[in-house]
Design a protein around this motif. Structure first.
Motif, PDB file in Angstrom:
ATOM      1  N   LYS A 172       0.833  -1.215   0.000  1.00  0.00           N
ATOM      2  CA  LYS A 172       0.000   0.000   0.000  1.00  0.00           C
ATOM      3  C   LYS A 172       0.866   1.263   0.000  1.00  0.00           C
ATOM      4  N   THR A 173       2.118   1.150   0.456  1.00  0.00           N
ATOM      5  CA  THR A 173       2.990   2.324   0.506  1.00  0.00           C
ATOM      6  C   THR A 173       3.787   2.516  -0.784  1.00  0.00           C
ATOM      7  N   GLU A 174       3.886   1.440  -1.587  1.00  0.00           N
ATOM      8  CA  GLU A 174       4.626   1.536  -2.857  1.00  0.00           C
ATOM      9  C   GLU A 174       3.772   0.937  -3.965  1.00  0.00           C
ATOM     10  N   ARG A 175       2.661   1.581  -4.241  1.00  0.00           N
ATOM     11  CA  ARG A 175       1.651   1.015  -5.143  1.00  0.00           C
ATOM     12  C   ARG A 175       2.142   0.837  -6.579  1.00  0.00           C
ATOM     13  N   ARG A 176       3.081   1.651  -6.979  1.00  0.00           N
ATOM     14  CA  ARG A 176       3.519   1.594  -8.374  1.00  0.00           C
ATOM     15  C   ARG A 176       4.482   0.445  -8.647  1.00  0.00           C
ATOM     16  N   ARG A 177       4.928  -0.219  -7.596  1.00  0.00           N
ATOM     17  CA  ARG A 177       5.937  -1.257  -7.767  1.00  0.00           C
ATOM     18  C   ARG A 177       5.379  -2.632  -7.403  1.00  0.00           C
ATOM     19  N   ASN A 178       5.689  -3.628  -8.226  1.00  0.00           N
ATOM     20  CA  ASN A 178       5.395  -5.015  -7.905  1.00  0.00           C
ATOM     21  C   ASN A 178       6.646  -5.667  -7.329  1.00  0.00           C
ATOM     22  N   PHE A 179       6.466  -6.435  -6.275  1.00  0.00           N
ATOM     23  CA  PHE A 179       7.579  -7.195  -5.708  1.00  0.00           C
ATOM     24  C   PHE A 179       7.404  -8.652  -6.133  1.00  0.00           C
ATOM     25  N   ILE A 180       8.328  -9.161  -6.944  1.00  0.00           N
ATOM     26  CA  ILE A 180       8.229 -10.527  -7.455  1.00  0.00           C
ATOM     27  C   ILE A 180       9.048 -11.454  -6.571  1.00  0.00           C
ATOM     28  N   SER A 181       8.383 -12.437  -5.985  1.00  0.00           N
ATOM     29  CA  SER A 181       9.038 -13.458  -5.166  1.00  0.00           C
ATOM     30  C   SER A 181       9.910 -12.837  -4.074  1.00  0.00           C
ATOM     31  N   ASN A 182      11.234 -13.123  -4.099  1.00  0.00           N
ATOM     32  CA  ASN A 182      12.095 -12.665  -3.004  1.00  0.00           C
ATOM     33  C   ASN A 182      12.384 -11.166  -3.021  1.00  0.00           C
ATOM     34  N   GLN A 183      11.880 -10.442  -4.010  1.00  0.00           N
ATOM     35  CA  GLN A 183      12.012  -8.976  -3.990  1.00  0.00           C
ATOM     36  C   GLN A 183      11.251  -8.370  -2.809  1.00  0.00           C
ATOM     37  N   ILE A 184      10.331  -9.154  -2.237  1.00  0.00           N
ATOM     38  CA  ILE A 184       9.565  -8.663  -1.085  1.00  0.00           C
ATOM     39  C   ILE A 184      10.486  -8.322   0.082  1.00  0.00           C
ATOM     40  N   ASP A 185      11.681  -8.882   0.108  1.00  0.00           N
ATOM     41  CA  ASP A 185      12.635  -8.569   1.187  1.00  0.00           C
ATOM     42  C   ASP A 185      13.022  -7.094   1.204  1.00  0.00           C
ATOM     43  N   SER A 186      12.899  -6.428   0.052  1.00  0.00           N
ATOM     44  CA  SER A 186      13.256  -5.006  -0.007  1.00  0.00           C
ATOM     45  C   SER A 186      12.077  -4.086   0.301  1.00  0.00           C
ATOM     46  N   CYS A 187      10.908  -4.666   0.556  1.00  0.00           N
ATOM     47  CA  CYS A 187       9.737  -3.858   0.914  1.00  0.00           C
ATOM     48  C   CYS A 187       9.894  -3.340   2.343  1.00  0.00           C
ATOM     49  N   LYS A 188       9.536  -2.088   2.556  1.00  0.00           N
ATOM     50  CA  LYS A 188       9.725  -1.476   3.875  1.00  0.00           C
ATOM     51  C   LYS A 188       8.499  -1.598   4.772  1.00  0.00           C
TER      52      LYS A 188
ATOM     53  N   TYR B 169       5.146  -4.113   5.343  1.00  0.00           N
ATOM     54  CA  TYR B 169       4.425  -5.327   4.970  1.00  0.00           C
ATOM     55  C   TYR B 169       2.940  -5.278   5.308  1.00  0.00           C
ATOM     56  N   SER B 170       2.449  -4.172   5.835  1.00  0.00           N
ATOM     57  CA  SER B 170       1.034  -4.093   6.212  1.00  0.00           C
ATOM     58  C   SER B 170       0.168  -3.989   4.958  1.00  0.00           C
ATOM     59  N   SER B 171      -0.969  -4.672   4.990  1.00  0.00           N
ATOM     60  CA  SER B 171      -1.958  -4.661   3.900  1.00  0.00           C
ATOM     61  C   SER B 171      -1.342  -5.008   2.541  1.00  0.00           C
ATOM     62  N   LEU B 172      -0.425  -5.973   2.535  1.00  0.00           N
ATOM     63  CA  LEU B 172       0.138  -6.426   1.264  1.00  0.00           C
ATOM     64  C   LEU B 172      -0.952  -7.063   0.420  1.00  0.00           C
ATOM     65  N   PHE B 173      -0.939  -6.764  -0.878  1.00  0.00           N
ATOM     66  CA  PHE B 173      -1.877  -7.396  -1.798  1.00  0.00           C
ATOM     67  C   PHE B 173      -1.131  -8.518  -2.519  1.00  0.00           C
ATOM     68  N   TYR B 174      -1.647  -9.732  -2.393  1.00  0.00           N
ATOM     69  CA  TYR B 174      -1.006 -10.912  -2.982  1.00  0.00           C
ATOM     70  C   TYR B 174      -1.611 -11.210  -4.357  1.00  0.00           C
ATOM     71  N   VAL B 175      -0.766 -11.521  -5.323  1.00  0.00           N
ATOM     72  CA  VAL B 175      -1.230 -12.103  -6.584  1.00  0.00           C
ATOM     73  C   VAL B 175      -0.583 -13.479  -6.673  1.00  0.00           C
ATOM     74  N   LEU B 176      -1.389 -14.525  -6.575  1.00  0.00           N
ATOM     75  CA  LEU B 176      -0.890 -15.896  -6.485  1.00  0.00           C
ATOM     76  C   LEU B 176      -1.133 -16.658  -7.786  1.00  0.00           C
ATOM     77  N   PRO B 177      -0.161 -17.454  -8.223  1.00  0.00           N
ATOM     78  CA  PRO B 177      -0.386 -18.275  -9.421  1.00  0.00           C
ATOM     79  C   PRO B 177      -1.301 -19.472  -9.149  1.00  0.00           C
ATOM     80  N   PHE B 178      -1.349 -19.921  -7.892  1.00  0.00           N
ATOM     81  CA  PHE B 178      -2.160 -21.080  -7.542  1.00  0.00           C
ATOM     82  C   PHE B 178      -3.509 -20.644  -6.973  1.00  0.00           C
TER      83      PHE B 178
END
Length: 401
Positions: free
Chosen positions: A36-52, A54-63
């Motif tokens: 919610k704080t970085e709406r313009r950016r998608n974090f793919i897989s382990n890129q989530i480690d660089s997110c500052k 984690y509240s209200s993360l929106f998940y897009v799942l392949p499964f």
């Protein structure tokens, strides 16, 4: 021998477990995240480690519901993982062992074949189930045993799969529609109803589940204890939620710091108080009917699966039960299941359950072990064989593994 150009990819619904050559197994999220704080950016897989935040993360799942349905998302994740940022693979020179769910749909299998051979152009592939890899690892560790029963309790489902001489007994496979996702969702609902609106906080509440929940060895005694006040209530815990400024990850407060006296609570800490949720959430795996799922619990499903095996194999299955998947890492999981199975099993049979040191990566370890044997050679399908035989060649090659 295990070649430098072979990778094992345990493609779970929640996480990818990857081993490349003899390197350590890596666990990466199998999702794309938006913050919610970085709406313009998608974090793919382990890129989530660089997110500052984690509240209200929106998940897009392949499964979805345990099966790979969103191919665009999965392709982005695979592109990232196979690319320079993670594995830096040269796919045409690489063999890959890739896992799929039990009873996977033919259309999904064919799409996987096309992507790995026609788009990534892997040298050869082996498509199998994670339970089969676990079976190979267990067989390697216990070479005098012909039978084993793998309990795989993952993100979407819990599967019970018996094996004889490394071959699945397909008619005896059982599935319970309870996995880590169900438990996290239930915990979100309970906390939102009783204390704080957390329905959008998948990431945080999943951490609460992992940090604070446990399997009860005496459900009714623990329920009675939850009625007690103060320090007599040994179940009660306060969980400090992250604020992503001073507190990056939430944590369980030590028992001696729990107090009704608000002076002991730091003003900036936001907490949730956990009592019965700590053990009623994992209890769903043992009693799905508690939340309205009309299915057998785990112990009953194990006995039901074993009852469908040949009679001469049944005692061997009971003493060679293996636990894999993230849910069996709850404290007391193995002990509770062993006790419940012992109560249901015939008295003359031994019951023994093995929980690996890391149940999440155990299938990947099995893939590495299998890849070091000559036995695996007959199961590879090369790109030349695919180009000659197409989907029919894949169906023949991967039908029984």
């Amino acid at each position: 021998m295990f070649a430098e150009n072979t990778i094992i990819l345990d493609n779970g619904a929640s996480a990818l477990k990857i081993s490349q050559a003899n390197t350590d197994i890596r666990i990466l999220p199998n999702a794309i995240f938006r913050s919610k704080t970085e709406r313009r950016r998608n974090f793919i897989s382990n890129q989530i480690d660089s997110c500052k935040d984690y509240s209200s993360l929106f998940y897009v799942l392949p499964f979805q519901k345990g099966y790979l349905l969103n191919w665009d998302v999965q392709r982005q994740i695979w592109d990232h993982v196979f690319g320079k940022e993670v594995l830096n693979l040269r796919c045409p020179e690489t063999n890959i062992v890739i896992t799929e769910p039990q009873f996977n749909f033919t259309s999904i299998q064919e799409a996987m074949n096309e992507i790995f051979f026609e788009e990534y152009e892997f040298k050869s592939i082996l498509r199998t189930n994670s339970t089969t890899l676990s079976c190979h690892q267990y067989a390697n560790e216990n070479q005098d045993e012909d039978c084993c029963l793998v309990v795989d309790t993952g993100y979407s489902f819990t599967h019970i799969v018996p094996y004889y001489k490394k071959s699945k007994i397909v008619d005896a496979i059982c599935r319970i529609d309870v996995g880590g996702k169900s438990l996290t969702n239930h915990l979100k609902e309970v906390i939102s109803y009783r204390q704080l609106q957390v329905m959008d906080e998948n990431y945080v509440i999943n951490q609460v589940k992992e940090d604070a929940c446990y399997v009860s060895m005496d459900f009714y005694r623990d329920m009675e204890m939850c009625k007690l006040k103060g320090k007599e209530n040994k179940v009660l815990r306060d969980y400090v939620l992250p604020d992503y400024a001073q507190i990056k990850r939430g944590y369980v407060k030590p028992l001696d710091e729990i107090s009704s006296n608000s002076k002991k609570t730091k003003s900036q800490e936001q907490m949730i108080r956990l009592t019965v949720e700590r053990f009623t959430v994992p209890e769903i795996i043992f009693n799905p009917s508690d939340v309205g799922i009309p299915q057998m619990g785990l112990a009953e499903a194990i006995l039901h699966s074993i009852s469908k095996c040949p009679k001469e194999h049944q005692p061997h299955m009971l003493r060679n039960i293996i636990l894999t998947g993230g849910n069996c890492m709850f404290p007391n999981f193995k002990e509770r299941l062993e006790r419940d199975v012992r109560c249901l099993a015939p008295d003359e049979f031994q019951v023994f359950i093995t929980q690996p040191k890391n149940p999440t990566t155990y299938p990947c370890e099995g893939g590495v072990t299998w890849s070091k044997t000559q036995e695996i050679q007959e199961h590879w399908l090369t790109i030349e064989e695919y180009q000659e035989g197409g989907q029919a060649a894949c169906a023949r090659q991967f039908n029984d593994i």
